[in-house]
Design a protein around this motif. Structure first.
Motif, PDB file in Angstrom:
ATOM      1  N   GLY A 131       0.799  -1.209   0.000  1.00  0.00           N
ATOM      2  CA  GLY A 131       0.000   0.000   0.000  1.00  0.00           C
ATOM      3  C   GLY A 131       0.837   1.266   0.000  1.00  0.00           C
ATOM      4  O   GLY A 131       0.399   2.313  -0.487  1.00  0.00           O
ATOM      5  N   ARG A 132       2.053   1.181   0.508  1.00  0.00           N
ATOM      6  CA  ARG A 132       2.922   2.359   0.594  1.00  0.00           C
ATOM      7  C   ARG A 132       3.976   2.383  -0.509  1.00  0.00           C
ATOM      8  O   ARG A 132       4.369   3.452  -0.972  1.00  0.00           O
ATOM      9  CB  ARG A 132       3.621   2.399   1.956  1.00  0.00           C
ATOM     10  CG  ARG A 132       2.676   2.619   3.129  1.00  0.00           C
ATOM     11  CD  ARG A 132       3.408   2.428   4.442  1.00  0.00           C
ATOM     12  NE  ARG A 132       4.557   3.326   4.578  1.00  0.00           N
ATOM     13  CZ  ARG A 132       5.462   3.221   5.547  1.00  0.00           C
ATOM     14  NH1 ARG A 132       5.340   2.252   6.454  1.00  0.00           N
ATOM     15  NH2 ARG A 132       6.466   4.078   5.622  1.00  0.00           N
ATOM     16  N   HIS A 133       4.446   1.217  -0.952  1.00  0.00           N
ATOM     17  CA  HIS A 133       5.603   1.177  -1.845  1.00  0.00           C
ATOM     18  C   HIS A 133       5.306   0.564  -3.209  1.00  0.00           C
ATOM     19  O   HIS A 133       6.224   0.310  -3.987  1.00  0.00           O
ATOM     20  CB  HIS A 133       6.751   0.424  -1.169  1.00  0.00           C
ATOM     21  CG  HIS A 133       7.221   1.069   0.083  1.00  0.00           C
ATOM     22  ND1 HIS A 133       6.838   0.629   1.336  1.00  0.00           N
ATOM     23  CD2 HIS A 133       8.008   2.166   0.285  1.00  0.00           C
ATOM     24  CE1 HIS A 133       7.377   1.397   2.261  1.00  0.00           C
ATOM     25  NE2 HIS A 133       8.096   2.339   1.652  1.00  0.00           N
ATOM     26  N   CYS A 189       6.425  -6.778   2.917  1.00  0.00           N
ATOM     27  CA  CYS A 189       7.114  -5.782   2.097  1.00  0.00           C
ATOM     28  C   CYS A 189       8.587  -5.724   2.504  1.00  0.00           C
ATOM     29  O   CYS A 189       8.897  -5.564   3.698  1.00  0.00           O
ATOM     30  CB  CYS A 189       6.469  -4.411   2.267  1.00  0.00           C
ATOM     31  SG  CYS A 189       7.345  -3.097   1.367  1.00  0.00           S
ATOM     32  N   PRO A 190       9.504  -5.852   1.543  1.00  0.00           N
ATOM     33  CA  PRO A 190      10.927  -5.816   1.884  1.00  0.00           C
ATOM     34  C   PRO A 190      11.392  -4.432   2.332  1.00  0.00           C
ATOM     35  O   PRO A 190      12.498  -4.287   2.862  1.00  0.00           O
ATOM     36  CB  PRO A 190      11.614  -6.236   0.583  1.00  0.00           C
ATOM     37  CG  PRO A 190      10.645  -5.876  -0.501  1.00  0.00           C
ATOM     38  CD  PRO A 190       9.290  -6.063   0.084  1.00  0.00           C
ATOM     39  N   VAL A 191      10.552  -3.403   2.134  1.00  0.00           N
ATOM     40  CA  VAL A 191      10.931  -2.043   2.514  1.00  0.00           C
ATOM     41  C   VAL A 191      10.411  -1.694   3.905  1.00  0.00           C
ATOM     42  O   VAL A 191      11.170  -1.252   4.774  1.00  0.00           O
ATOM     43  CB  VAL A 191      10.403  -1.020   1.485  1.00  0.00           C
ATOM     44  CG1 VAL A 191      10.825   0.401   1.879  1.00  0.00           C
ATOM     45  CG2 VAL A 191      10.896  -1.356   0.090  1.00  0.00           C
ATOM     46  N   CYS A 192       9.093  -1.915   4.119  1.00  0.00           N
ATOM     47  CA  CYS A 192       8.496  -1.480   5.385  1.00  0.00           C
ATOM     48  C   CYS A 192       8.025  -2.614   6.281  1.00  0.00           C
ATOM     49  O   CYS A 192       7.639  -2.378   7.431  1.00  0.00           O
ATOM     50  CB  CYS A 192       7.330  -0.526   5.113  1.00  0.00           C
ATOM     51  SG  CYS A 192       5.926  -1.310   4.267  1.00  0.00           S
ATOM     52  N   GLU A 229       2.109  -6.029   5.438  1.00  0.00           N
ATOM     53  CA  GLU A 229       1.503  -7.084   4.626  1.00  0.00           C
ATOM     54  C   GLU A 229       1.290  -6.606   3.190  1.00  0.00           C
ATOM     55  O   GLU A 229       1.120  -5.409   2.937  1.00  0.00           O
ATOM     56  CB  GLU A 229       0.170  -7.527   5.235  1.00  0.00           C
ATOM     57  CG  GLU A 229       0.336  -8.278   6.546  1.00  0.00           C
ATOM     58  CD  GLU A 229      -0.962  -8.919   7.008  1.00  0.00           C
ATOM     59  OE1 GLU A 229      -1.950  -8.895   6.230  1.00  0.00           O
ATOM     60  OE2 GLU A 229      -0.999  -9.436   8.126  1.00  0.00           O
ATOM     61  N   LEU A 230       1.282  -7.569   2.267  1.00  0.00           N
ATOM     62  CA  LEU A 230       1.165  -7.282   0.847  1.00  0.00           C
ATOM     63  C   LEU A 230      -0.128  -7.837   0.276  1.00  0.00           C
ATOM     64  O   LEU A 230      -0.678  -8.817   0.801  1.00  0.00           O
ATOM     65  CB  LEU A 230       2.349  -7.900   0.100  1.00  0.00           C
ATOM     66  CG  LEU A 230       3.739  -7.436   0.524  1.00  0.00           C
ATOM     67  CD1 LEU A 230       4.804  -8.304  -0.120  1.00  0.00           C
ATOM     68  CD2 LEU A 230       3.944  -5.962   0.161  1.00  0.00           C
ATOM     69  N   ALA A 231      -0.578  -7.258  -0.816  1.00  0.00           N
ATOM     70  CA  ALA A 231      -1.755  -7.754  -1.538  1.00  0.00           C
ATOM     71  C   ALA A 231      -1.280  -8.542  -2.754  1.00  0.00           C
ATOM     72  O   ALA A 231      -0.585  -7.980  -3.613  1.00  0.00           O
ATOM     73  CB  ALA A 231      -2.647  -6.602  -1.971  1.00  0.00           C
ATOM     74  N   PRO A 232      -1.629  -9.838  -2.854  1.00  0.00           N
ATOM     75  CA  PRO A 232      -1.199 -10.615  -4.026  1.00  0.00           C
ATOM     76  C   PRO A 232      -2.034 -10.286  -5.249  1.00  0.00           C
ATOM     77  O   PRO A 232      -3.213  -9.941  -5.146  1.00  0.00           O
ATOM     78  CB  PRO A 232      -1.430 -12.065  -3.582  1.00  0.00           C
ATOM     79  CG  PRO A 232      -2.534 -11.988  -2.577  1.00  0.00           C
ATOM     80  CD  PRO A 232      -2.358 -10.660  -1.879  1.00  0.00           C
ATOM     81  N   GLY A 233      -1.409 -10.370  -6.434  1.00  0.00           N
ATOM     82  CA  GLY A 233      -2.108 -10.114  -7.686  1.00  0.00           C
ATOM     83  C   GLY A 233      -1.715 -11.130  -8.737  1.00  0.00           C
ATOM     84  O   GLY A 233      -1.126 -12.174  -8.430  1.00  0.00           O
TER      85      GLY A 233
END
Length: 333
Positions: free
Chosen positions: A115-117, A139-142, A145-149
């Motif tokens: 959501g941020r990166h 997320c490797p930055v923050c 959690e990530l949203a899969p697509g």
């Protein structure tokens, strides 16, 4: 068209043979299951089989995650050396059309968005995290959690186990062959193929096979992790039809064209286990929390390029396919 089908007695290959015959082609089966000499690593046998052939549909491969890294030499021998021998023989014989059984495993993890990166590529999941039940890549930055697509064919390759590495190498070999000979190559990157004639639960079988075999024994399917990992389950008849469509269409000379080959309908592994158990009338699946190193969390296809360029689309829906598979015959290995 006379088409040599390597692995033509196997799960997917036998369905390719059926569809070729249905469309008026002349399939030639080359498979160690029906002839011990019919090994793609056998140069003389391959050269003999290519006589009078117009095209090759290369399905023969050692599949699945296997039993550990000790399997690596056998995977490389069967998948990469075998492909190299086949391509060298095709170059010598003047056969210039190839369809290769590729795999979505070449991508590693699927497409993720933070959501941020924005779109990010998470690294491999850690043993400590998996053991603690933290299955979702972050997320490797923050670290959120990530949203899969959906992953498309332009995504960078990132093979994360031996099998995936050999499948990517097959594509590179085929691309080099095409450039060298002016041949045409289509690589169909299969997603999770299931259906009649699937092998039973060997260490190399797919998850659908394990669940179906458990139900046949009257046991509950055992679902790893939390069952929420997303996959694209595509019926074997649709995959066979994609192969024949690609053979008939061909591709640009001197290049390899890759196409995702999936149903376009993502489902979780838990959903698949429940649908199969319900259709079979067996016990409810058990979510175990277990994991396998080398497994990816989410990988689902964007197969729109195959539809747009070759006119192929999956015809067998998820519910219909699972009802059929619940009663279908399976192979012993």
């Amino acid at each position: 068209m006379r088409v040599l089908v390597t692995g033509g007695a196997g799960f997917i290959g036998s369905h390719v043979v059926d569809v070729l015959a249905e469309r008026g082609h002349d399939p030639v089966v080359f498979d160690v299951a029906s002839d011990l000499g019919a090994d793609v690593r056998n140069r003389e046998a391959v050269a003999h089989a290519l006589g009078g052939v117009d095209a090759v549909c290369h399905q023969a491969a050692m599949v699945g995650l296997g039993t550990g890294f000790a399997d690596a030499p056998e995977y490389v021998s069967r998948n990469d050396l075998g492909t190299a021998v086949l391509l060298a023989a095709m170059a010598e014989a003047g056969v210039r059309r190839l369809v290769l059984a590729g795999s979505m495993v070449v991508y590693g993890e699927g497409r993720y968005e933070c959501g941020r990166h924005g779109v990010v590529r998470p690294g491999p999941r850690t043993i400590a995290g998996l053991a603690a039940g933290r299955f979702e890549p972050l997320c490797p930055v923050c670290g959120e959690e990530l949203a899969p697509g959906l992953v498309d064919e332009d995504a960078p390759a990132d093979p994360r186990n031996v099998y995936a590495t050999t499948k990517l190498t097959q594509e590179h070999l085929a691309a080099a062959w095409a450039r060298s000979t002016g041949g045409t190559t289509v690589a169909l990157r299969y997603h999770n193929v299931y259906g009649p004639r699937m092998p039973r639960d060997t260490p190399y079988a797919g998850v659908a096979s394990f669940f179906r075999s458990a139900l046949a024994r009257g046991e509950a399917p055992r679902v790893f992790e939390d069952g929420r990992q997303r996959r694209d389950f595509v019926h074997v008849r649709d995959v066979a039809a994609a192969n024949v469509t690609a053979l008939e269409a061909g591709s640009a000379e001197g290049t390899l064209t890759a196409y995702n080959t999936g149903s376009g309908e993502p489902h979780t592994v838990g959903e698949m286990a429940r649908a199969l158990a319900a259709a079979h009338g067996g016990p409810e699946p058990v979510v175990t929390g277990e994991y396998r190193l080398g497994d990816v969390r989410h990988i689902t296809a964007d197969s729109s390029r195959l539809r747009a360029e070759l006119g192929w689309k999956a015809e067998v829906g998820f519910a219909e396919g699972m009802r059929e598979f619940a009663r279908a015959g399976m192979r012993g290995s």
